[in-house]
Design an enzyme around this catalytic site. Structure first.
Site, PDB file in Angstrom:
ATOM      1  CG  ASN A  48       9.437  17.755 -13.337  1.00 51.52           C
ATOM      2  OD1 ASN A  48       8.378  18.335 -13.151  1.00 51.52           O
ATOM      3  ND2 ASN A  48       9.557  16.443 -13.167  1.00 51.52           N
ATOM      4  CD  GLU A  50       9.912  13.445 -16.556  1.00 53.38           C
ATOM      5  OE1 GLU A  50       9.170  12.658 -17.191  1.00 53.38           O
ATOM      6  OE2 GLU A  50      10.189  13.304 -15.358  1.00 53.38           O
ATOM      7  CB  CYS A  59      15.516  19.531 -12.013  1.00 54.09           C
ATOM      8  SG  CYS A  59      16.182  17.878 -11.823  1.00 54.09           S
ATOM      9  CD  GLU A  61      14.824  21.323  -7.830  1.00 52.29           C
ATOM     10  OE1 GLU A  61      14.520  20.890  -8.964  1.00 52.29           O
ATOM     11  OE2 GLU A  61      14.755  20.626  -6.808  1.00 52.29           O
ATOM     12  CB  CYS A  92      18.872  16.118  -8.325  1.00 50.59           C
ATOM     13  SG  CYS A  92      19.358  17.254  -9.656  1.00 50.59           S
ATOM     14  CB  CYS A  95      19.105  21.069  -8.909  1.00 51.05           C
ATOM     15  SG  CYS A  95      18.294  20.789 -10.494  1.00 51.05           S
TER      16      CYS A  95
HETATM   17  N1  THU Z   1      13.164  16.291 -10.322  1.00 47.58           N
HETATM   18  C1  THU Z   1      13.081  17.649 -10.157  1.00 47.58           C
HETATM   19  O1  THU Z   1      12.532  18.366 -11.006  1.00 47.58           O
HETATM   20  N2  THU Z   1      13.583  18.180  -9.023  1.00 47.58           N
HETATM   21  C2  THU Z   1      14.074  17.462  -7.980  1.00 47.58           C
HETATM   22  O2  THU Z   1      14.445  18.057  -6.968  1.00 47.58           O
HETATM   23  C3  THU Z   1      14.145  16.005  -8.064  1.00 47.58           C
HETATM   24  C4  THU Z   1      13.824  15.411  -9.386  1.00 47.58           C
HETATM   25  C5  THU Z   1      12.561  15.720 -11.524  1.00 47.58           C
HETATM   26  C6  THU Z   1      13.499  15.184 -12.580  1.00 47.58           C
HETATM   27  C7  THU Z   1      12.595  14.197 -13.299  1.00 47.58           C
HETATM   28  O3  THU Z   1      11.817  14.906 -14.253  1.00 47.58           O
HETATM   29  C8  THU Z   1      11.666  13.684 -12.216  1.00 47.58           C
HETATM   30  O4  THU Z   1      11.748  14.625 -11.153  1.00 47.58           O
HETATM   31  C9  THU Z   1      12.024  12.297 -11.695  1.00 47.58           C
HETATM   32  O5  THU Z   1      13.345  12.246 -11.327  1.00 47.58           O
END
Ligand code: THU
Length: 144
Positions: A48, A50, A59, A61, A92, A95
């Site tokens: 991920n 941010e 994310c 994925e 999520c 994704c």
């Molecule tokens: N996140 C992912 O990268 N993948 C997931 O399956 C769930 C959430 C990330 C998004 C964000 O950067 C952090 O986790 C918190 O939500």
């Protein structure tokens, strides 16, 4: 779908774990890694990423899928996600839809952490009765 052997599953989980170590998650402090297995048996991983403008982050994925498409992969045979949480972390909603573009309903989605595998679902379980490419007219041929 051909069954995916344990060694490949473990390699996918390890790739997701490795990618997680590169996560850029200073805002949520929630690092995630993901990996996808493509139709050539190759593994593509991502984390991920941010952003100070919070909604602009994406994310793990999504990163893994982008790596696969950039490398010419067009089908996802299996997915692994690695995070540390009380509950196993599954993709999520957004994704799940992105994975659906490249994966069939029976595609395994493994959720793991540093210790190993924690849960397994199929994409069809995570995104039932989904909307997908088959709902649309045949797409244009791939660009060269
Ligand atoms: N996140 C992912 O990268 N993948 C997931 O399956 C769930 C959430 C990330 C998004 C964000 O950067 C952090 O986790 C918190 O939500």
């Amino acid at each position: 779908m051909s069954r995916i052997d344990e060694a490949t599953r473990d390699a996918l989980l390890a790739a997701a774990r490795g990618a997680r170590a590169q996560a850029h998650a200073p805002y949520s402090r929630f690092a995630v890694g993901a990996a996808v297995l493509d139709e050539q048996g190759r593994i593509h991983a991502g984390c991920n990423v941010e952003n100070a403008a919070y909604p602009q982050g994406w994310c793990a994925e999504t990163s893994a899928l982008a790596a696969m498409v950039g490398a010419g992969g067009r089908q996802v045979r299996a997915v692994a996600v690695c995070a540390e949480s009380d509950q196993p972390v599954t993709p999520c909603g957004g994704c799940r839809q992105k994975l659906r573009e490249f994966a069939a309903d029976d595609c395994p989605v493994w959720a793991g952490n540093a210790a190993g595998l924690r849960a397994m679902h199929t994409l069809g379980e995570l995104l039932p009765a989904s909307f997908g490419p088959h709902h649309l007219p045949a797409p244009n041929p791939p660009t060269p």
